[in-house]
Design a protein around this motif. Structure first.
Motif, PDB file in Angstrom:
ATOM      1  N   GLN A  61       0.844  -1.193   0.000  1.00  0.00           N
ATOM      2  CA  GLN A  61       0.000   0.000   0.000  1.00  0.00           C
ATOM      3  C   GLN A  61       0.877   1.240   0.000  1.00  0.00           C
ATOM      4  O   GLN A  61       1.811   1.333   0.794  1.00  0.00           O
ATOM      5  CB  GLN A  61      -0.900  -0.007   1.249  1.00  0.00           C
ATOM      6  N   VAL A  92       1.649   4.934   0.950  1.00  0.00           N
ATOM      7  CA  VAL A  92       1.260   5.895   1.978  1.00  0.00           C
ATOM      8  C   VAL A  92       1.614   7.289   1.463  1.00  0.00           C
ATOM      9  O   VAL A  92       2.688   7.503   0.911  1.00  0.00           O
ATOM     10  CB  VAL A  92       1.987   5.608   3.312  1.00  0.00           C
ATOM     11  N   TYR A 138       1.269  11.763   2.058  1.00  0.00           N
ATOM     12  CA  TYR A 138       1.090  12.891   2.954  1.00  0.00           C
ATOM     13  C   TYR A 138       0.505  14.029   2.129  1.00  0.00           C
ATOM     14  O   TYR A 138       0.930  14.252   0.991  1.00  0.00           O
ATOM     15  CB  TYR A 138       2.427  13.315   3.571  1.00  0.00           C
ATOM     16  N   PRO A 166      -0.208  10.440   7.954  1.00  0.00           N
ATOM     17  CA  PRO A 166      -0.117   9.607   6.742  1.00  0.00           C
ATOM     18  C   PRO A 166      -1.490   9.078   6.332  1.00  0.00           C
ATOM     19  O   PRO A 166      -2.343   8.805   7.178  1.00  0.00           O
ATOM     20  CB  PRO A 166       0.808   8.467   7.178  1.00  0.00           C
ATOM     21  N   PHE A 178      -3.650   6.490   3.226  1.00  0.00           N
ATOM     22  CA  PHE A 178      -3.645   5.606   2.062  1.00  0.00           C
ATOM     23  C   PHE A 178      -4.999   5.790   1.381  1.00  0.00           C
ATOM     24  O   PHE A 178      -5.912   6.395   1.943  1.00  0.00           O
ATOM     25  CB  PHE A 178      -3.357   4.138   2.432  1.00  0.00           C
ATOM     26  N   SER A 202      -6.885   7.419   7.092  1.00  0.00           N
ATOM     27  CA  SER A 202      -5.739   7.632   7.970  1.00  0.00           C
ATOM     28  C   SER A 202      -4.972   6.324   8.148  1.00  0.00           C
ATOM     29  O   SER A 202      -5.548   5.306   8.507  1.00  0.00           O
ATOM     30  CB  SER A 202      -6.221   8.150   9.324  1.00  0.00           C
ATOM     31  N   TYR A 203      -3.673   6.358   7.891  1.00  0.00           N
ATOM     32  CA  TYR A 203      -2.835   5.167   8.054  1.00  0.00           C
ATOM     33  C   TYR A 203      -2.664   4.835   9.531  1.00  0.00           C
ATOM     34  O   TYR A 203      -2.696   3.679   9.923  1.00  0.00           O
ATOM     35  CB  TYR A 203      -1.477   5.403   7.383  1.00  0.00           C
ATOM     36  N   SER A 204      -2.497   5.853  10.368  1.00  0.00           N
ATOM     37  CA  SER A 204      -2.279   5.619  11.797  1.00  0.00           C
ATOM     38  C   SER A 204      -3.580   5.354  12.551  1.00  0.00           C
ATOM     39  O   SER A 204      -3.569   4.795  13.637  1.00  0.00           O
ATOM     40  CB  SER A 204      -1.538   6.804  12.426  1.00  0.00           C
TER      41      SER A 204
END
Length: 147
Positions: free
Chosen positions: A4, A6, A8, A41, A43, A51-53
């Motif tokens: 994937q 990522v 910003y 971050p 995706f 949100s990745y986090s």
């Protein structure tokens, strides 16, 4: 194995990135501009920035909204309009040529209109020349097509 990308999200005019306001919580999280070190971050999935986090949150309007399942609202869908696609390492940018039927990489484009594209995000992959709407690449039944 699946991988994937990522990403910003950077505000071009200020050079600042989308970050989370740490003092706000709950089902909606407030986004603010901040340094690259604090950047949130993301995706992409089905034209959404997730949100990745915090994978249970997606970009909806100007906030991160908690979601469940695959159903999304119109405010959850994104695409890039009037974008310049540039390779960070080489500095080359994408440009159209030969009556907007093919692409080339150039150091700088003397005709800025030929280097501006609309780009679909994730489930709506599509590369369209901004000046005349000509589709250069589109996704049909899961296969990239070059008209």
């Amino acid at each position: 194995r699946k991988s994937q990308m990522v990403i910003y999200l950077r505000h071009e005019a200020t050079g600042l990135y989308l970050t989370l306001n740490p003092s706000k919580g709950g089902d909606e999280l407030e986004l603010v501009l901040g340094s690259k070190e604090m950047a949130e971050p993301f995706f992409t999935s089905s034209s959404r920035f997730i949100s990745y986090s915090r994978p249970s949150y997606l970009l909806s309007g100007h906030k991160l909204r908690k979601f469940s399942g695959t159903k999304s609202r119109p405010a959850d869908k994104w695409k890039l309009n009037d974008a310049v696609l540039q390779n960070i390492k080489s500095g080359l940018m994408l440009s159209s040529k030969k009556k907007h039927k093919t692409l080339e990489s150039v150091e700088s484009d003397p005709d800025p209109a030929s280097a501006r594209f609309n780009l679909g995000v994730s489930g709506a992959w599509e590369l369209q020349l901004n000046s005349n709407g000509h589709k250069l690449v589109s996704l049909v039944n899961g296969i990239l097509k070059f008209p």
